[in-house]
Motif scaffolding. Structure first.
Motif, mmCIF file in Angstrom:
data_model
loop_
_atom_site.group_PDB
_atom_site.id
_atom_site.type_symbol
_atom_site.label_atom_id
_atom_site.label_comp_id
_atom_site.label_asym_id
_atom_site.label_seq_id
_atom_site.Cartn_x
_atom_site.Cartn_y
_atom_site.Cartn_z
ATOM 1 N N GLN A 192 0.752 -1.161 -0.026
ATOM 2 C CA GLN A 192 -0.116 0.067 -0.178
ATOM 3 C C GLN A 192 0.904 1.459 -0.028
ATOM 4 O OE1 GLN A 192 -2.616 -0.167 3.070
ATOM 5 N NE2 GLN A 192 -4.047 0.886 2.198
ATOM 6 N N PHE A 193 1.928 1.345 0.828
ATOM 7 C CA PHE A 193 2.934 2.450 0.933
ATOM 8 C C PHE A 193 3.526 2.509 -0.560
ATOM 9 C CE2 PHE A 193 7.167 3.875 1.539
ATOM 10 C CZ PHE A 193 7.097 5.143 2.065
ATOM 11 N N SER A 194 3.912 1.216 -1.138
ATOM 12 C CA SER A 194 4.344 1.691 -2.603
ATOM 13 C C SER A 194 3.674 2.275 -3.446
ATOM 14 C CB SER A 194 5.029 0.314 -2.895
ATOM 15 O OG SER A 194 5.745 -0.380 -2.115
ATOM 16 N N LEU A 195 2.453 1.764 -3.409
ATOM 17 C CA LEU A 195 1.549 2.174 -4.245
ATOM 18 C C LEU A 195 0.997 3.647 -4.204
ATOM 19 C CD1 LEU A 195 -1.446 -0.411 -4.622
ATOM 20 C CD2 LEU A 195 0.411 0.145 -6.474
ATOM 21 N N LEU A 213 4.218 14.416 -11.603
ATOM 22 C CA LEU A 213 4.840 14.692 -13.032
ATOM 23 C C LEU A 213 3.577 15.506 -13.667
ATOM 24 C CD1 LEU A 213 5.900 11.129 -14.200
ATOM 25 C CD2 LEU A 213 7.326 13.275 -13.931
ATOM 26 N N ALA A 214 2.377 15.169 -13.458
ATOM 27 C CA ALA A 214 1.209 15.782 -14.326
ATOM 28 C C ALA A 214 0.902 17.073 -13.782
ATOM 29 C CB ALA A 214 -0.232 14.850 -14.067
ATOM 30 N N LYS A 215 1.309 17.598 -12.685
ATOM 31 C CA LYS A 215 0.911 19.083 -12.352
ATOM 32 C C LYS A 215 -0.332 19.295 -12.356
ATOM 33 C CE LYS A 215 5.224 21.263 -14.309
ATOM 34 N NZ LYS A 215 5.753 22.175 -15.218
ATOM 35 N N TRP A 263 1.802 6.603 -6.693
ATOM 36 C CA TRP A 263 0.877 7.685 -7.231
ATOM 37 C C TRP A 263 1.382 9.045 -6.931
ATOM 38 C CZ3 TRP A 263 -3.177 9.023 -9.605
ATOM 39 C CH2 TRP A 263 -4.036 10.092 -9.265
ATOM 40 N N GLU A 264 1.889 9.185 -6.052
ATOM 41 C CA GLU A 264 2.351 10.678 -5.591
ATOM 42 C C GLU A 264 3.536 11.025 -6.659
ATOM 43 O OE1 GLU A 264 5.091 12.232 -2.010
ATOM 44 O OE2 GLU A 264 3.580 10.862 -1.425
ATOM 45 N N ASN A 265 4.220 10.069 -7.268
ATOM 46 C CA ASN A 265 5.274 10.379 -8.287
ATOM 47 C C ASN A 265 4.613 10.795 -9.483
ATOM 48 O OD1 ASN A 265 7.482 9.940 -6.588
ATOM 49 N ND2 ASN A 265 7.769 7.778 -7.381
ATOM 50 N N ARG A 299 11.715 25.306 -5.471
ATOM 51 C CA ARG A 299 10.246 24.968 -5.827
ATOM 52 C C ARG A 299 10.246 23.713 -6.434
ATOM 53 N NH1 ARG A 299 7.390 25.734 -10.076
ATOM 54 N NH2 ARG A 299 9.016 26.843 -11.495
ATOM 55 N N THR A 300 11.265 23.346 -7.226
ATOM 56 C CA THR A 300 11.277 21.987 -8.048
ATOM 57 C C THR A 300 12.189 20.977 -7.605
ATOM 58 O OG1 THR A 300 12.718 23.164 -9.651
ATOM 59 C CG2 THR A 300 10.495 23.497 -10.126
ATOM 60 N N LYS A 301 12.808 21.061 -6.625
ATOM 61 C CA LYS A 301 14.045 20.310 -6.555
ATOM 62 C C LYS A 301 13.293 18.896 -5.870
ATOM 63 C CE LYS A 301 15.432 20.975 -1.690
ATOM 64 N NZ LYS A 301 15.435 22.282 -0.956
ATOM 65 N N ASN A 302 12.031 18.883 -5.293
ATOM 66 C CA ASN A 302 11.394 17.532 -4.975
ATOM 67 C C ASN A 302 10.465 16.889 -6.013
ATOM 68 O OD1 ASN A 302 12.701 17.849 -2.271
ATOM 69 N ND2 ASN A 302 10.953 19.340 -1.518
ATOM 70 N N ARG A 303 10.782 17.459 -7.306
ATOM 71 C CA ARG A 303 9.779 16.709 -8.418
ATOM 72 C C ARG A 303 10.610 15.163 -8.640
ATOM 73 N NH1 ARG A 303 8.760 21.816 -12.526
ATOM 74 N NH2 ARG A 303 7.263 22.442 -11.282
ATOM 75 N N PRO A 304 9.790 14.441 -9.117
ATOM 76 C CA PRO A 304 10.327 12.921 -9.382
ATOM 77 C C PRO A 304 11.801 12.629 -9.536
ATOM 78 C CG PRO A 304 7.820 13.111 -9.994
ATOM 79 C CD PRO A 304 8.605 14.480 -9.962
ATOM 80 N N ILE A 305 12.151 13.516 -10.509
ATOM 81 C CA ILE A 305 13.456 13.315 -11.186
ATOM 82 C C ILE A 305 14.704 13.821 -10.336
ATOM 83 C CG2 ILE A 305 15.171 13.459 -13.218
ATOM 84 C CD1 ILE A 305 12.454 13.613 -15.074
ATOM 85 N N PRO A 306 14.690 15.019 -10.015
ATOM 86 C CA PRO A 306 15.696 15.510 -9.181
ATOM 87 C C PRO A 306 15.589 14.870 -7.691
ATOM 88 C CG PRO A 306 14.072 17.361 -9.398
ATOM 89 C CD PRO A 306 13.856 16.129 -10.514
ATOM 90 N N ALA A 307 14.281 14.314 -7.211
ATOM 91 C CA ALA A 307 14.649 13.848 -5.946
ATOM 92 C C ALA A 307 15.015 12.076 -6.258
ATOM 93 C CB ALA A 307 12.948 13.738 -5.283
ATOM 94 N N GLY A 308 15.169 11.899 -7.370
ATOM 95 C CA GLY A 308 15.871 10.411 -7.496
ATOM 96 C C GLY A 308 14.558 9.536 -7.421
ATOM 97 N N LYS A 309 13.412 9.695 -7.713
ATOM 98 C CA LYS A 309 12.292 8.771 -7.668
ATOM 99 C C LYS A 309 12.084 8.147 -9.223
ATOM 100 C CE LYS A 309 10.094 11.341 -3.823
ATOM 101 N NZ LYS A 309 9.025 12.350 -3.735
#
Ligand code: HEM
Ligand SMILES: CC(C)=CCC/C(C)=C/CC/C(C)=C/COP(=O)(O)OP(=O)(O)O
Length: 317
Positions: free
Chosen positions: A27-30, A40-42, A34-36, A101-111
């Protein structure tokens, strides 16, 4: 395509045995997954795009609108918005990582990796085009694809080279009501252009306020988003000038008979509120005034579009 982004899965977190696997919280992974994808979709911008497109559809169908084509157009345009945002985030992985503002987006956050995001972008773009060709019409499919190409292929790379990028970015930004209009079978005429013009001009105070608020971040990241080369009050004055231009432009739909006096009055009131906030920002370039312009912009656009849709339906009934 190269990436300097770390592997999203840290070695210590990789399950080693079957027993470890049982402890993976699905559930956590899902929810993380979903969060990632949500990031991505803004989603808030996507919602505003779909709303503008929906109003364009209503106006373009001249009282003969049905739900299915609108739903099909929404699916196709939503896929294109996701694709545009993914291309943008994949291209800007490095600059995004330099801004709070953007450093936690999926790519820079390494997700997610750059490659994964490009793959999602391509899949969504192709699906959007095919879906719109098959369920709506060729013109909507071509214009929607053109919007993505302009946003990802021209605006996004241009941000590093010229402050004119924002005028280029305002073209895909103003496309949504026109996409709805042509999806409903409307012609590419001056009436459609009047909808485009409202969104085009509306964006300038919107992003100038944002660009001013994040000017230090943009500078550090090497993005040329702020006009005026740091001259005092320049950004505010330009924002105010555009907010004034927006007032007569916003009356064009009434001129073309899409709406009547009710719409004109609402557009004038909202235009005045937007211009007043920009004027205050021009006089006092502060974070608080810039925030107020951003807030006024996010209040203005849905307000004007709602009034337009409402008054159009009123005239038809
Ligand atoms: C050149 C044009 C544009 C630029 C450069 C731009 C830039 C931005 C940026 C950087 C933000 C984030 C502000 C923050 O985090 O404080 C934002 C917020 C927003 N923008 Fe724009 N924008 C543009 C056009 C548009 C268009 C065309 C729409 C919709 C039709 C739109 C809708 C929104 C919305 C709804 C938000 C609030 C999102 C939130 O609070 O998460 N923008 N814009
Ligand atoms: C298919 C379709 C209708 C696409 C529309 C694309 C769209 C929503 C454009 C909005 C305009 C725009 C330039 C947004 C800011 O991007 P940014 O790169 O400056 O924002 P960021 O810094 O938050 O990444």
């Amino acid at each position: 395509m190269s990436t300097s982004v770390a592997n999203p899965v840290a070695p210590s977190k990789v399950p080693q045995t079957a027993a470890d696997l049982e402890h993976v919280d699905v559930q956590f992974s899902l929810s993380k997954l979903w969060e990632n994808y949500r990031e991505l979709a803004k989603p808030k911008i996507a919602l505003m795009v779909l709303f503008s497109m929906g109003v364009g559809y209503l106006l373009g169908s001249a009282g003969e609108w049905t739900l299915w084509p609108l739903l099909n157009a929404s699916v196709g345009v939503f896929l294109a918005v996701v694709a545009s945002s993914c291309f943008n985030q994949a291209i800007e992985a490095t600059t995004d990582s330099r801004m709070a503002r953007t450093k936690n987006r999926p790519i820079p956050a390494g997700k997610l990796t750059v490659q994964q995001v490009y793959l999602i972008a391509i899949v969504c773009s192709v699906s959007s085009f095919l879906y719109l060709v098959l369920t709506v019409n060729m013109l909507t499919a071509v214009l929607t694809l053109g919007t993505t190409v302009l946003y990802a292929g021209l605006y996004t790379p241009l941000k590093r080279y010229s402050v004119l990028c924002t005028a280029v970015g305002a073209i895909p930004g103003a496309a949504p009501p026109v996409l709805g209009w042509v999806a409903a079978g409307g012609q590419l005429n001056m009436v459609a252009f009047s909808l485009f013009a409202i969104l085009f001009v509306w964006q300038f105070p919107h992003f100038l306020a944002i660009a001013w608020m994040y000017r230090d971040e943009y500078l550090r990241a090497g993005l040329k988003m702020v006009p005026g080369s740091g001259r005092e009050q320049m950004v505010g004055r330009v924002a105010f000038a555009y907010s004034l231009v927006l007032i007569p432009i916003s009356l064009l739909p009434r001129h073309y008979g899409l709406a009547g006096d009710f719409y004109a009055v609402v557009a004038l009131i909202l235009g005045f509120i937007y211009a007043r906030s920009s004027w205050k920002f021009a006089k006092d370039e502060s974070r608080q005034q810039a925030r107020r312009v951003l807030f006024a912009s996010l209040f203005y656009l849905p307000g004007v579009l709602l009034a337009l849709a409402f008054d159009h339906l009123r005239l038809l009934s």
